[in-house]
Scaffold this motif. Structure first.
Motif, PDB file in Angstrom:
ATOM      1  N   GLU A 140       3.210 -10.974   9.722  1.00 44.13           N
ATOM      2  CA  GLU A 140       4.519 -10.307   9.770  1.00 44.13           C
ATOM      3  C   GLU A 140       4.548  -9.103   8.816  1.00 44.13           C
ATOM      4  OE1 GLU A 140       8.937 -11.364   8.080  1.00 44.13           O
ATOM      5  OE2 GLU A 140       7.493 -13.011   8.391  1.00 44.13           O
TER       6      GLU A 140
ATOM      7  N   ARG B  22       5.041  -6.609   0.551  1.00 43.31           N
ATOM      8  CA  ARG B  22       5.806  -7.391   1.531  1.00 43.31           C
ATOM      9  C   ARG B  22       5.408  -8.861   1.496  1.00 43.31           C
ATOM     10  NH1 ARG B  22       8.313  -3.680   5.269  1.00 43.31           N
ATOM     11  NH2 ARG B  22       7.588  -1.591   4.755  1.00 43.31           N
TER      12      ARG B  22
ATOM     13  N   ALA C  53       5.112  -5.224   9.891  1.00 42.58           N
ATOM     14  CA  ALA C  53       6.182  -4.414   9.288  1.00 42.58           C
ATOM     15  C   ALA C  53       5.599  -3.204   8.552  1.00 42.58           C
ATOM     16  CB  ALA C  53       7.005  -5.274   8.321  1.00 42.58           C
TER      17      ALA C  53
END
Lengths: 271, 271, 271, 271
Positions: A133, A124, A137
């Protein structure tokens, strides 16, 4: 035996690990007599399983992970079972196998799951998400698929902290400072610690599985091998405990002392 | 948890291997965080299993024995079974356990028996018998109890010589020259080679089991641990092959290709 | 596939147990569809393993032996280990295998040894020795080879008597009265009971292993199969307990409750 | 031992399966001496594992399922591994455990998955869907979660049909005609056969796993026990083959004959 033989029987088992002829053994292309005495046991493990070189600070990290996880005492079901087996009239190999066999998804799988989690978060980040973030996630995705428990963090017994984890992390930091690994996975692990702290309002620090998974992920090994390497490491404790039990003696040793058997909670006996 | 507690339940499992309290783990008196990053994996194995220090040339010998025995290919029943297991929908730990479990008296026991034989001959020498006489008496005694086959010598496949043995023996000689081990067991091993040559009229050279047994006996380990250490070493090959097989795929892979099943030699079917 | 094929690969695995072709399976010459629904499960076990017919009172005896030994509770190391395994994230098959694997010489071997003892005594009788003398000689020979403990007699827990043994013996007597078995082995077993009583001055009655061994020996099965059949029987308890534990839940359940871990009796930790 | 003791150690292991006191054993409330000689082995299995009565036609169905699955030959990886283990110097129990251990999700799991599939479809029918629609929805749901392969239907070797399945189905039909089972699951199984035929344009008939799963689901057993019962059944073949191999002899028998080893497809050896 060096290339596909065209004989369907010989081709039924194919391997890139070992080549052999009378008087000759080579592991992934390197003659055994050249390896003996020149590579360390962890380097041999990596060579055989991964097929790539492992040297210097990277080899020392791998060695530290193997050293750290050898044993967690006879309260662990695998160690207890190996000790019991040692009183049942089987060989040391069977006592060891009994324990390794029990390092299943729950008992031996946290490291594997943690490597998968770290790797997912790293992917990611590579897609240009900021670390916090990406961690958020990644944790969400993990929980949707696998439930509330984040593997590799927190410990029911070792409060406030599992003493193996900070030491392993310090070695990763040092290797990163030397440029031997990126240090990116250690960063991800610490960010997860931070996120869990924020969620729970109390520390949920990395444990042995989380810390060895940092090492395995920094070294680029696929998640299932984290469990495989853990099995190699814990086999040492299984051997030590099975052997100690054999020396102590005992016949058919059950889990608890004879005076404390078990509780029956079924239907009353017909009289 | 540092001494007998008087609680019969806690005393049911006793160990000198590991002491634990929340946030603290010590292996045979040494805190884990002090061991991680400072001892090698083989040193940790020895520390946990034997409880004595192992350094320098002695540690290198032990490491060489562990490196040498990692694998002997998918023709070995243990490796084949681990690869088969890997196609049956079980975890890597179970595939590894399947193989370790098969390292029984015949498949994993030659090193253990060879250590016992060497140790017996060394004891005869210590009782003031000359080496050739002690070897002769030791071989006779072994054969009376255990049959014709002398463990650790000769190899069905590796002719003229198992490439691992001379290399391991050279390392023992070197360690003996440095005074790290006595070299007495290596001498016994070679005398056995000589006696077998004289008997058979052809070379019956030391194989991997005989050579690692020289190392284990030089280091003073009890015979059953020769099998235990062999299990640790061969577990590496079991992991490598189980993992390679998982990557290759396959479902319920049997021993031979589908076209070659098996031969039925029982009674004819009733029609 | 009905006879040796001459193909060395197909001949590598030879069996008289099963013959197969597409759409056809026969066990020792009997088509499977003819066996299903017509033979009992114990008859199928005997047919497959022994290759001889088993009917009427003999089949009922075999069934009784299988029924009697299914379980002896979670204090037995094999059952405890299967329950622990069930909390470690492995399949039911692995939990069962964990337990069967521990039915070694000490935990699962008493029936096998008792069959060998009975058979030896029966052979002495056949050589025209009187029963008491044959028993005395058989016990002496057994003790010289295998130590003081006579397998199949006495029980640490079940005082005065193991409730399974008299019931099994009564069934043997009944089968002998019907002429289905000779009853000779039951007689030998009782003579051993008498001899042990005379020796110890207190009853040392036959236990489950001694009583099932009477049945197995009356039916003519070789000693190792007494252990094999015991494994089939105890597998039922292993399945029941592993499944019950899975339903109860638990993760990595150790032998004793968390408050009672283990006792460390090794060297003090360096500080 | 008849109720929760308040002793946390005794309460650590709780069971409704077995109650015990010196001289007394009861399985789910029934004294062992009352069961021996009066219940069949399959009834004892059901009693111990399920805790409910099983009689008449229902017991005969269960027995037929146990009889049908005992063996599928040395080509199956589990049977091959048990035979190999038997040549490695381990006990019969370890040879059997080696095989049971390999009855994982792929090798032993089809029956379990088929019971789950049938049960799901039955639940859809109970929600007032017509059978064809419920089958279609059940197959779709299964494929979304578990992939293309429908467990219990089709066979790589037995063409056109697995001879065990029609015989088992006929017994289910007979039991349904007698009112012993509903026959609803058999109907579902046949509807799946029809749906697969329509899809593929050729027969994909029920195999042994699909047919025993019909029986297990008709009897109301939870999906994981289909695997558990299969393990009990296949243990018979494992014992028969391990014993036959021990009688044949052999040392460290690998998968293929010595002349046909394996194919090396790795990097060339450094010279």
């Amino acid at each position: 035996m060096s290339e596909p033989s065209g004989d369907p029987v010989a081709d039924w088992w194919r391997t890139a690990i070992i080549d052999m002829a009378p008087g000759r053994i080579a592991f992934r292309g390197r003659p055994v007599e050249e390896l003996i005495g020149t590579v360390s046991f962890p380097q041999m493990i990596w060579h055989l399983v991964m097929g790539t070189p492992l040297d210097g600070a990277r080899a020392r990290l791998f060695e530290a992970a193997l050293v750290a996880a050898v044993d967690h005492g006879p309260q662990a079901p695998s160690i207890a079972a190996a000790r019991m087996a040692a009183t049942c009239g089987v060989g040391l190999n069977t006592a060891m196998a009994t324990g390794v066999n029990m390092l299943g998804d729950v008992h031996g799988g946290a490291g594997e799951q943690a490597v998968a989690l770290y790797t997912d978060i790293a992917a990611r980040c590579a897609e240009d998400h900021a670390l916090p973030e990406a961690v958020r996630a990644g944790l969400d995705a993990f929980r949707r698929e696998a439930g509330a428990f984040i593997p590799g963090f927190g410990h029911r017994f070792h409060k406030p902290v599992d003493p193996r984890a900070p030491r392993l992390l310090a070695l990763v930091d040092q290797a990163a400072a030397e440029g031997a690994v990126s240090g990116r996975i250690a960063e991800i692990g610490r960010e997860i610690e931070g996120a869990l702290y924020a969620e729970k309002g109390k520390p949920v620090p990395m444990n042995i599985d989380g810390a060895t998974a940092v090492i395995y992920a920094e070294l680029g090994c696929p998640p299932p091998l984290a469990r495989g390497f853990f099995c190699l490491s814990r086999s040492v404790g299984l051997l030590a405990h099975a052997w100690e039990q054999m020396e102590q003696g005992g016949r058919n040793k059950g889990p608890t002392p004879p005076g404390h058997r078990w509780t029956y909670d079924g239907p009353p006996s017909a009289e």
